[in-house]
Design an enzyme around this catalytic site. Structure first.
Site, mmCIF file in Angstrom:
data_model
loop_
_atom_site.group_PDB
_atom_site.id
_atom_site.type_symbol
_atom_site.label_atom_id
_atom_site.label_comp_id
_atom_site.label_asym_id
_atom_site.label_seq_id
_atom_site.Cartn_x
_atom_site.Cartn_y
_atom_site.Cartn_z
ATOM 1 N N HIS A 137 0.826 -1.262 0.100
ATOM 2 C CA HIS A 137 0.154 0.216 -0.156
ATOM 3 C C HIS A 137 0.918 1.473 0.097
ATOM 4 O O HIS A 137 0.424 2.407 -0.285
ATOM 5 C CB HIS A 137 -0.914 0.014 1.515
ATOM 6 C CG HIS A 137 -0.222 0.224 2.356
ATOM 7 N ND1 HIS A 137 -0.020 -0.849 3.235
ATOM 8 C CD2 HIS A 137 0.184 1.418 3.192
ATOM 9 C CE1 HIS A 137 0.383 -0.172 4.440
ATOM 10 N NE2 HIS A 137 0.254 1.162 4.339
ATOM 11 N N ASP A 167 -0.098 -7.696 1.504
ATOM 12 C CA ASP A 167 0.494 -6.185 1.580
ATOM 13 C C ASP A 167 2.021 -6.053 1.483
ATOM 14 O O ASP A 167 2.818 -5.193 2.448
ATOM 15 C CB ASP A 167 -0.323 -5.628 2.779
ATOM 16 C CG ASP A 167 -0.072 -3.902 2.702
ATOM 17 O OD1 ASP A 167 0.132 -3.543 1.660
ATOM 18 O OD2 ASP A 167 -0.127 -3.359 3.659
ATOM 19 N N SER A 241 4.630 2.413 8.120
ATOM 20 C CA SER A 241 4.298 1.130 7.212
ATOM 21 C C SER A 241 5.440 0.755 6.418
ATOM 22 O O SER A 241 6.255 1.728 5.815
ATOM 23 C CB SER A 241 3.070 1.406 6.209
ATOM 24 O OG SER A 241 2.086 1.764 7.088
#
Length: 523
Positions: A137, A167, A241
Site C-alpha cells: 500500500h 501487503d 508502514s
C-alpha cells in the site's frame, strides 16, 4: 513509632552520624515489623498459597543502543508519487453522476480528473545489491518511487513486484557500492511478552526507534485473506508502514503494516506481517515478479458448539471447545476431491500443524509451494483419517483443480489492459454473492498504473461483455480486449459490481511497459 523516631533524630542536632544511622535503622525495622512485613522475608511460594507470583528475581529493562546502531543503517524511508483519482464535484464514483448504474445505451465513461500526491513510508534493505522490502500500500499506483538511505542518499527505485493479498512489495535500487542489509528471522519462534523494536519513518520524521513487547500472534483483523499478524504495543504511526520489527538478536521478525486506532495515531495496538510470510512472498517476487499460492479446492467453515455436538466431536482434555475446519464443499476435479475429502469432514492438521479455524487452513495451504505433497489429518464420522494431497495452484492455464487464470498483462507485445482474470467458479460465485444467472469472468487483481486501474476497474468485478460480445472464458476475454486495444480503440466493458451492472470504458495505456504482472487470484 516511625514518625516519633524520625522526629527525635531531626530535633537532636548533637547526634553523631553513627547514632543517627543507628536510630533511623532501628525505627525502620520496628515500623516494618509492626506493619506485619519484614523487609528480608521472601515472597510466599505459589504452591503454598495457591496464588501465582512473579519470579522474585528482578530483571533490568533491555538496552537497545547497540541493536539500533547495528540495524538502523539498513532501514530506509520511501517516497512514492501516486496519481490519485478525484471523485469529482458530484460525489459519484469514477466521474459518473450518482455513482452507478451507468446509463444505457453504450456511452463512454467521462474523463477522470487526476492529481499527483506523495505517499511516505518505510522499508529495509535485505541484500547488499539493493533489494528493499516495504508494504504494497506504500507504493501501489506509484509512478515514481524514491528510496532514501539512512545517510540521506536518495536513489530511484523500481517496483520488482507487489502482492496485495499480504501487503508486501519488493523494490530494487542500484547503489554505487554494497549496502548495509539485515536478515529475515524466524517469526514462528516469537513469543508474547518478548521485547521488540520498530524502526521507521513516522509522519516523515525520518529514522525513528520505538520499543515494546509482542502482545499476541496469529491475529486476523479482516484486512486480507491471509491475515496472521504479530500484534505489538511498540508505538507505530503513519509512515511506519513497511518498516522492520526486530527482536534483540537483530533479525527482522515482522514488517509493520497496520494499526488499530480511532484517531489514526498509535494507541499501542500495532500489527506486523510475520517474517516467515515475507520470506515466501519476497522469494517469489524476486524470481518471477508475482506470487503463486497453494490451492486445495475446499470451502470450509468454523465449527460452532452445536455443530461439534451434531458431529459427535468431543471437547479437548482441557475442556476447550472442539476446533478444526469443517469442509462445506469440495470443488469438482480439485486435488482435494482426488484425495478423497468430502463435505462434512473436519480438517484437524496440515503437515502436522494444527488447524484451528478455516482461516488457519487457508493461510497454511496458501503458503505451500504448488506441486508439493501435503498430509492432511481429518475426522470423518468422528473417526481419524489421513490423506496425502498434491497442492495445486489457482490459474496457470487450466490446472487440475478445474480453474483457469489469465492476464491481459503478460510477456506478449502490444497494448495491455492490466488485469488478472479467473473463471466464475461456484466458489467465487458464492463469495461474491452472485445469482446463478450471472455469467462472465472475475477480475482477481488490477495492475498498478494500468489502463484498467485508471478506468476504475476493481478486483471482484465480473466482466460480462467486451463491447457487445458476451464473455465467459478468461482467454476469450483477453483476446477480445487485446484486439480492440491493438486497433487503438477504447474498450467498453459491461461489469457487475456489488450486484449492479455498470459500463466501464478503457482507453489504451501507452505507458505500461514497465509495469509488472501480479499474482493470480487464489482461494
Amino acid at each position: 513509632m516511625f514518625r516519633d523516631a524520625m522526629s527525635d533524630v531531626l530535633r537532636s542536632n548533637t547526634l553523631s552520624s553513627r547514632r543517627y544511622r543507628s536510630r533511623l535503622l532501628a525505627a525502620l525495622v520496628a515500623s516494618t515489623v509492626a506493619g506485619g512485613c519484614l523487609l528480608s522475608a521472601p515472597l510466599a511460594r505459589a504452591e503454598d498459597s495457591g496464588v501465582i507470583h512473579p519470579d522474585t528475581q528482578i530483571q533490568q529493562l533491555p538496552n537497545f543502543v547497540n541493536l539500533v546502531k547495528q540495524v538502523k543503517p539498513a532501514v530506509v524511508s520511501i517516497t512514492a508519487r501516486i496519481k490519485d483519482a478525484d471523485t469529482g464535484e458530484d460525489g459519484g464514483q469514477g466521474g459518473m453522476p450518482g455513482g452507478f448504474p451507468f446509463p444505457f445505451p453504450f456511452q463512454m465513461m467521462p474523463q477522470q480528473a487526476h492529481h499527483t500526491v506523495e505517499a511516505r513510508g518505510s522499508g529495509f534493505v535485505i541484500s547488499p545489491d539493493g533489494y528493499v522490502v516495504t508494504n504494497n500500500h506504500v507504493v501501489k499506483g506509484a509512478t515514481k518511487v524514491t528510496v532514501t538511505l539512512d545517510d540521506g542518499t536518495a536513489l530511484p527505485a523500481k517496483i520488482v513486484g507487489r502482492d496485495s493479498k499480504t501487503d508486501i512489495a519488493l523494490l530494487k535500487v542500484s547503489p554505487s557500492g554494497k549496502l548495509r542489509f539485515i536478515e529475515l528471522g524466524d517469526s514462528d519462534k516469537v513469543e508474547p511478552g518478548e521485547w521488540v523494536v520498530a524502526v521507521g519513518n513516522p509522519y516523515g520524521l525520518g529514522g525513528t526507534v520505538t520499543a515494546g513487547i509482542v502482545s499476541a500472534r496469529g491475529r486476523d483483523i479482516g484486512d486480507g485473506p491471509y491475515d496472521s499478524f504479530i500484534q505489538v504495543d511498540a508505538p507505530i504511526n503513519r509512515g511506519n508502514s513497511g518498516g522492520p520489527l526486530f527482536t534483540q538478536d537483530g533479525k527482522v521478525v515482522g514488517v509493520n503494516t497496520a494499526i488499530l486506532s480511532p484517531s489514526g495515531g498509535s494507541i499501542g495496538i500495532g500489527f506486523a506481517i510475520p517474517s516467515d510470510t515475507v520470506k515466501n512472498i519476497v522469494d517469489q517476487l524476486e524470481k518471477t515478479g508475482h506470487v503463486t499460492r497453494g490451492y486445495l479446492g475446499v470451502t470450509a467453515q468454523a465449527i460452532t458448539p452445536s455443530m461439534a455436538s451434531a458431529l459427535g466431536m468431543k471437547p479437548s482434555p482441557s475442556g476447550a471447545p472442539a476446533t478444526g475446519a469443517l469442509v462445506a464443499s469440495v470443488s469438482s476435479g480439485s486435488q482435494a476431491e482426488k484425495a478423497g475429502l468430502k463435505a462434512g469432514d473436519v480438517v484437524t492438521t496440515l503437515n502436522g500443524q494444527p488447524i484451528d479455524t478455516p482461516h488457519t487452513l487457508a493461510v497454511k495451504v496458501a503458503s505451500i509451494v504448488p506441486g508439493t505433497k501435503a498430509t492432511i489429518a481429518y475426522l470423518r464420522n468422528n473417526k481419524p483419517q489421513t490423506a496425502s494431497v498434491q497442492i495445486s495452484s489457482l490459474g496457470k492455464g487450466g490446472t487440475a483443480d478445474g480453474t483457469v487464470g489469465d492476464t491481459t498483462h503478460d510477456a506478449d507485445k502490444g497494448p495491455k489492459l492490466g488485469v488478472t482474470l479467473a473463471p466464475l467458479t461456484p466458489d467465487l460465485r458464492q463469495q461474491l454473492g452472485l445469482e446463478e444467472n450471472v455469467r462472465g469472468v472475475v477480475v482477481s487483481d488490477v495492475q498498478a498504473g494500468s489502463a484498467a486501474e485508471q478506468a476504475g476497474i476493481h478486483a471482484g468485478d465480473v466482466i460480462q461483455s467486451v463491447g457487445e460480445v458476451p464473455v465467459e472464458n478468461p482467454r476469450a476475454t483477453v483476446s477480445a480486449i487485446r484486439q480492440a486495444l491493438q486497433a487503438n480503440h477504447s474498450v467498453l466493458l459491461r461489469v457487475v459490481r456489488n450486484g449492479q451492472s455498470v459500463f466501464v470504458a478503457v482507453s489504451p495505456n501507452s505507458d505500461d511497459s514497465d509495469t509488472t504482472s501480479t499474482d493470480e487470484d487464489d482461494q
